[in-house]
Scaffold this motif. Structure first.
Motif, mmCIF file in Angstrom:
data_model
loop_
_atom_site.group_PDB
_atom_site.id
_atom_site.type_symbol
_atom_site.label_atom_id
_atom_site.label_comp_id
_atom_site.label_asym_id
_atom_site.label_seq_id
_atom_site.Cartn_x
_atom_site.Cartn_y
_atom_site.Cartn_z
ATOM 1 N N ILE A 87 -9.662 0.213 9.860
ATOM 2 C CA ILE A 87 -9.817 -1.195 9.488
ATOM 3 C C ILE A 87 -10.510 -2.009 10.138
ATOM 4 O O ILE A 87 -11.082 -2.154 11.096
ATOM 5 C CB ILE A 87 -8.311 -2.106 9.991
ATOM 6 N N GLU A 114 -9.949 0.390 5.304
ATOM 7 C CA GLU A 114 -9.630 -0.935 4.754
ATOM 8 C C GLU A 114 -10.342 -2.127 5.280
ATOM 9 O O GLU A 114 -10.663 -1.891 6.437
ATOM 10 C CB GLU A 114 -7.984 -1.395 5.217
ATOM 11 N N TYR A 161 0.886 -1.282 -0.060
ATOM 12 C CA TYR A 161 0.046 0.021 0.106
ATOM 13 C C TYR A 161 0.881 1.179 -0.061
ATOM 14 O O TYR A 161 1.680 1.573 0.832
ATOM 15 C CB TYR A 161 -1.105 -0.023 1.160
#
Length: 150
Positions: free
Chosen positions: A13, A44, A2
């Motif tokens: 996340i 994410e 990333y």
């Protein structure tokens, strides 16, 4: 690997499995945060944390790990400070937020402030829906995140 074009301040996340009812709470939390269009927030999604996520979190100034919880939580959710832990699990494909934070510090000399968001769930069957209890707890967690974040 990333590589954000700009370095956003905050990473959320969402951890879990949307195909297991309330186990999808972490993903639903992250998706809801994305819809809020908060400045400098990246989301994410993970089924589980892996050692490679240490690099990912080293790129941000603040981290939130959101996941479903099997335990009874009085408010339906809780936000806690995440502290490093050198307890790594046998499988490199399933690590705790604390161990990922530890690895980011050990490997990249980065230890951003991090928080865990546990959202109580009650149903873990193989379906793509949340229980009514989980939906209520998710709403409360999102409201608190907005206050906590600002």
């Amino acid at each position: 690997m990333y590589e954000p074009k700009t370095k956003p301040a905050t990473l959320v996340i969402g951890i879990g499995n949307k195909g297991r009812n309330d186990d999808g709470l972490g993903w639903n939390f992250a998706a809801s945060i994305e819809q809020m269009l908060l400045p400098e927030v990246t989301c994410e999604y993970r089924y589980q944390l892996q050692i490679e996520d240490a690099y990912l979190i080293s790129q941000f100034k603040r981290i939130y790990f959101a996941d479903a919880s099997h335990k009874k939580i009085a408010a339906g959710f809780e936000i806690n400070t995440c502290k490093m832990s050198d307890q790594l699990y046998f499988s490199t494909h399933s690590q705790s937020p604390e161990s990922i934070l530890y690895l980011a510090n050990e490997l990249y000399q980065k230890c951003p402030p991090a928080f865990t968001i546990a959202i109580e769930g009650i149903n873990w069957d193989f379906e793509y829906t949340l229980s009514e209890t989980a939906k209520q707890n998710l709403d409360k967690a999102l409201q608190e995140f907005e206050r906590f974040y600002n």
